[in-house]
Design a protein around this motif. Structure first.
Motif, PDB file in Angstrom:
ATOM      1  N   TYR A  41       0.838  -1.215   0.000  1.00  0.00           N
ATOM      2  CA  TYR A  41       0.000   0.000   0.000  1.00  0.00           C
ATOM      3  C   TYR A  41       0.870   1.261   0.000  1.00  0.00           C
ATOM      4  N   ARG A  76       3.270   9.965   4.081  1.00  0.00           N
ATOM      5  CA  ARG A  76       3.685  10.108   5.480  1.00  0.00           C
ATOM      6  C   ARG A  76       5.135  10.580   5.463  1.00  0.00           C
TER       7      ARG A  76
ATOM      8  N   THR C  73      -9.212   4.847   0.391  1.00  0.00           N
ATOM      9  CA  THR C  73      -9.580   5.861   1.377  1.00  0.00           C
ATOM     10  C   THR C  73      -8.398   6.164   2.280  1.00  0.00           C
ATOM     11  N   ASN C  74      -8.296   7.399   2.709  1.00  0.00           N
ATOM     12  CA  ASN C  74      -7.320   7.747   3.739  1.00  0.00           C
ATOM     13  C   ASN C  74      -8.068   8.300   4.942  1.00  0.00           C
ATOM     14  N   ILE C  75      -7.747   7.747   6.115  1.00  0.00           N
ATOM     15  CA  ILE C  75      -8.408   8.159   7.352  1.00  0.00           C
ATOM     16  C   ILE C  75      -7.355   8.537   8.393  1.00  0.00           C
ATOM     17  N   ARG C  76      -7.500   9.704   8.974  1.00  0.00           N
ATOM     18  CA  ARG C  76      -6.733  10.053  10.176  1.00  0.00           C
ATOM     19  C   ARG C  76      -7.646   9.813  11.364  1.00  0.00           C
TER      20      ARG C  76
ATOM     21  N   ASP D   6      -3.462  -0.089   5.320  1.00  0.00           N
ATOM     22  CA  ASP D   6      -2.117   0.163   5.817  1.00  0.00           C
ATOM     23  C   ASP D   6      -2.266   1.046   7.046  1.00  0.00           C
ATOM     24  N   LEU D   7      -1.767   0.526   8.147  1.00  0.00           N
ATOM     25  CA  LEU D   7      -2.017   1.103   9.470  1.00  0.00           C
ATOM     26  C   LEU D   7      -0.752   1.732  10.033  1.00  0.00           C
ATOM     27  N   CYS D   8      -0.836   3.014  10.375  1.00  0.00           N
ATOM     28  CA  CYS D   8       0.303   3.717  10.973  1.00  0.00           C
ATOM     29  C   CYS D   8      -0.183   4.423  12.235  1.00  0.00           C
ATOM     30  N   ASN D  74      -2.893   7.006  11.076  1.00  0.00           N
ATOM     31  CA  ASN D  74      -3.253   7.171   9.677  1.00  0.00           C
ATOM     32  C   ASN D  74      -3.503   5.799   9.073  1.00  0.00           C
ATOM     33  N   ILE D  75      -4.640   5.669   8.405  1.00  0.00           N
ATOM     34  CA  ILE D  75      -5.019   4.391   7.793  1.00  0.00           C
ATOM     35  C   ILE D  75      -5.355   4.616   6.331  1.00  0.00           C
ATOM     36  N   ARG D  76      -4.750   3.821   5.458  1.00  0.00           N
ATOM     37  CA  ARG D  76      -5.197   3.734   4.057  1.00  0.00           C
ATOM     38  C   ARG D  76      -6.071   2.493   3.963  1.00  0.00           C
ATOM     39  N   VAL D  77      -7.187   2.607   3.281  1.00  0.00           N
ATOM     40  CA  VAL D  77      -8.186   1.539   3.242  1.00  0.00           C
ATOM     41  C   VAL D  77      -8.559   1.255   1.794  1.00  0.00           C
TER      42      VAL D  77
END
Lengths: 98, 98, 98, 98
Positions: A41, A76, C73-76, D6-8, D74-77
């Motif tokens: 990703y 990022r 999608t991008n989520i904060r 993708d998990l940050c 921050n997550i991309r989904v």
């Protein structure tokens, strides 16, 4: 200023398959001589701030040139002044605690 | 190349309250003459690619100078070649369809 | 657990104009009774964790139903245990320092 | 609905070194039985939507329990309805074009 970024470029208006565009960006990162590693990703990229962001700009220019009329990218960006740390260092520091 | 970004800077190693650092970045965007609008989880910034990313770099430099040893930033970056579109245009095009 | 998120949904494979899909998501957030505010590169959403993420899932389902074969999608996601803080509080705490 | 995220996760208010918290999240992903792969700026996670986001919630709960008063993630989904695709498939489809 050294920086580690994670770059996720999303070409829009070109259908669901975007691997050709991502591959073109990987070549740009390679030619720029930047440490980089593709994952599922995004791509980790390391180097001097100006070199890294010059490459990001070239990626946008190239993806447009290849036919994508719109791009939405997520980046990022990590910098630190307390010590030097590579992306590989970051992974190791987590893995030894799992 | 015009760009609309959304900038979310997270100073690390300085406690839970980070508004002083974010306010310093807002001043940098203001002084750079860039169109910008703060929201609850970032700041929309518009302008020429080089001007916008020069300001992002100055934000990182200033947040470090103010005492944050580490920064993790998230940036969304939008470019398009099919037509000109401001951030206000983007909001309007959604709102008229709600 | 209260959460403030910033949600940026990118429908892929449907051309460059995506405001119809974003407007459909705004309606979902509205119907869910969640505090939300659209900006030029996403939407701030506040509420209980489960309510907020149930709405995010419904957005993905609805955008697919409307015809988008792929979504990125991008989520904060912000949570804190030290004190309660709304999105409006976050903006005010920065603005009074500018 | 299958999802690749993708998990940050960024713990705030706990100093500059956060690998202990990230390692705790890796264990949660492991125990959840989700396909996951750590990289230098996040972790790829694959699975059913509800399972993946339940794990993300547990990560926030655990990082708070371990002492972080604030978290900014921050997550991309990514979801798609046109075909099944794993994270490994995504990497291969790019690599064969480089």
């Amino acid at each position: 200023m050294q920086v580690i970024i994670d770059l996720c470029i999303i070409p829009m208006g070109v259908g669901v398959s975007v691997s050709t565009y991502i591959a073109a960006c990987e070549k740009i990162l390679q030619e720029a001589g930047l440490t980089h590693r593709l994952h599922a990703y995004g791509t980790n990229v390391e180097g001097e701030w100006d070199d890294v962001f010059a490459a990001v700009k070239r990626c946008h220019e190239e993806v447009h040139r290849l036919g994508a009329p719109r791009i939405s990218t997520n980046i990022r960006v990590g910098t630190r002044t307390d010590r030097e740390q590579t992306g590989a260092d970051k992974v190791r520091s987590v893995e030894k605690k799992i």
